[in-house]
Design an enzyme around this catalytic site. Structure first.
Site, PDB file in Angstrom:
ATOM      1  N   GLU A 135      -0.442   9.376  12.161  1.00  0.00           N
ATOM      2  CA  GLU A 135       0.577   8.453  12.664  1.00  0.00           C
ATOM      3  C   GLU A 135       1.991   8.845  12.248  1.00  0.00           C
ATOM      4  O   GLU A 135       2.970   8.385  12.844  1.00  0.00           O
ATOM      5  CB  GLU A 135       0.257   7.024  12.235  1.00  0.00           C
ATOM      6  CG  GLU A 135      -1.041   6.524  12.826  1.00  0.00           C
ATOM      7  CD  GLU A 135      -1.236   5.027  12.679  1.00  0.00           C
ATOM      8  OE1 GLU A 135      -0.264   4.272  12.857  1.00  0.00           O
ATOM      9  OE2 GLU A 135      -2.370   4.617  12.371  1.00  0.00           O
ATOM     10  N   TYR A 159       4.322   1.175   8.572  1.00  0.00           N
ATOM     11  CA  TYR A 159       3.222   1.877   7.913  1.00  0.00           C
ATOM     12  C   TYR A 159       3.399   3.383   8.031  1.00  0.00           C
ATOM     13  O   TYR A 159       3.352   4.118   7.031  1.00  0.00           O
ATOM     14  CB  TYR A 159       1.879   1.463   8.517  1.00  0.00           C
ATOM     15  CG  TYR A 159       0.768   2.454   8.236  1.00  0.00           C
ATOM     16  CD1 TYR A 159       0.379   2.717   6.926  1.00  0.00           C
ATOM     17  CD2 TYR A 159       0.135   3.143   9.269  1.00  0.00           C
ATOM     18  CE1 TYR A 159      -0.625   3.644   6.659  1.00  0.00           C
ATOM     19  CE2 TYR A 159      -0.859   4.066   9.010  1.00  0.00           C
ATOM     20  CZ  TYR A 159      -1.238   4.316   7.704  1.00  0.00           C
ATOM     21  OH  TYR A 159      -2.215   5.227   7.434  1.00  0.00           O
TER      22      TYR A 159
END
Length: 356
Positions: A135, A159
């Site tokens: 990610e 995140y």
């Protein structure tokens, strides 16, 4: 080796601990704060083993980490402790910065102090393995491109940004201080002991209980799905044989849209058990409003780890998903307390559904 695993009560961390103990590691030291996502029940297969130890410690506690390293005489650190849920990071980013960034820096500092005390041969053998996510690389078009170790960082969520920052700090501790750091970035994991708010276990358990199966947007978002036990094998290889200063992307070449994953779960459950009142579990699918900054697609090129370390995933996605469903059907003792104690009906309905 004597390995310290941070976040060893989490989903991937517990798989790593079980894998290392089963593989005959001299000592596996699990350090975990036991937040909402930490579950010692996931370590039941290794509890009581002489080669396994657990310490309830926050990775932000630098002195406590250093004391454990000295006492346990560790030869490697595998850093998996992290806040990892995208939806939660959007709602409350501060804790992600504290754990994933500040915690990583303090762990690196404790490790550097410990490593500096070792003799030259022990320093040469030592490894700090920083475990990260795909990610950090951001968003890919649905029909083009893959992430390599050279891909630019472009995180889309708090995140992902916190993990990207942690990756950079880990590299700095190698470049500036000489700590023998290796990094890895993985695709989406699935398998046994997966926390119930993530996509695959959420859909399995909601379907078992005849609840709605929430799916963001149209379900078109694509992820590369990697079985957690295949990932644990890869992580051990990177820790033992990875070259300091290098990073390794770990993926299974198993891209699936979220809708495809959910319908596959429904069809597999249809073949195993009848739904209350008849009909298909597909009838429970409920499309919900998409989350902010939802990346369209992640895809990893694992050529480097395949070429240099000889790793390949052993489970095709369809077989791994089938085995995962069977595990949840057979292990209510593990997930029913989590559903009962930690989540209201509203959250089970989809507030914390996530593909990542």
């Amino acid at each position: 080796m004597r390995v310290l695993v941070t976040g060893g009560a989490g989903f991937i961390g517990s798989a790593v601990c079980r894998h290392l103990v089963a593989g005959g590691a001299e000592r596996v030291v699990n350090v975990d704060k036991l937040t909402y996502a930490g579950n010692l029940a996931s370590l039941r297969p290794v509890e009581g083993r002489a080669t396994y130890a657990f310490h309830r410690v926050d990775i932000c506690n630098e002195q406590a980490l250093l004391d454990i390293m000295r006492r346990e005489r560790v030869e490697a650190v595998m850093h998996l402790a992290a806040e990892s849920h995208v939806d939660r990071s959007i709602e409350g980013p501060n804790v992600f910065a504290e754990t994933n960034v500040v915690g990583t820096v303090r762990l690196l500092s404790a490790t550097l102090s410990y490593w500096s005390e070792l003799g030259s041969e022990a320093r040469d053998r030592f490894r700090f393995h920083h475990v990260s996510t795909d990610e950090v690389f951001g968003d890919l078009p649905l029909d083009d491109g893959v992430f390599s170790e050279e891909s630019a960082y472009a995180p889309s969520s708090p995140y992902a940004a916190s993990k990207a920052a942690a990756d950079h700090f880990a590299r700095v501790w190698h470049q500036t201080y000489g700590l023998p750091v290796v990094l890895s970035n993985c695709s989406n994991n699935y398998g046994p002991y997966h926390f119930p708010e993530k996509l695959i276990p959420l859909v399995i358990l909601n379907a078992i209980e005849d609840r709605p199966l929430p799916l963001y947007g149209t379900g078109a978002n694509v992820r590369d799905w990697l079985h957690v036990e295949d990932h644990a094998r890869a992580l051990e290889l990177v820790m033992r044989r990875g070259r300091p200063g290098e990073s390794y992307n770990i993926g299974a070449r198993a891209e699936r849209s979220n809708l495809s994953v959910v319908t596959s779960i429904c069809d597999l459950l249809d073949s195993r058990r009848s739904r209350k009142g008849g009909g298909s579990h597909r009838d429970l699918i409920a499309f919900v409003s998409d989350r902010p900054g939802h990346d369209r697609r992640y895809a990893i090129d694992p050529s480097k780890i395949e070429r240099e370390l000889g790793w390949r995933p052993s489970r095709p996605f369809e077989a791994g998903l089938s085995d995962t469903i069977n595990w949840y059907l057979a292990n209510r003792w593990w997930w029913e307390p989590l559903r009962r104690e930690r989540y209201s009906g509203a959250r089970l309905g989809g507030r914390y559904q996530s593909a990542s």
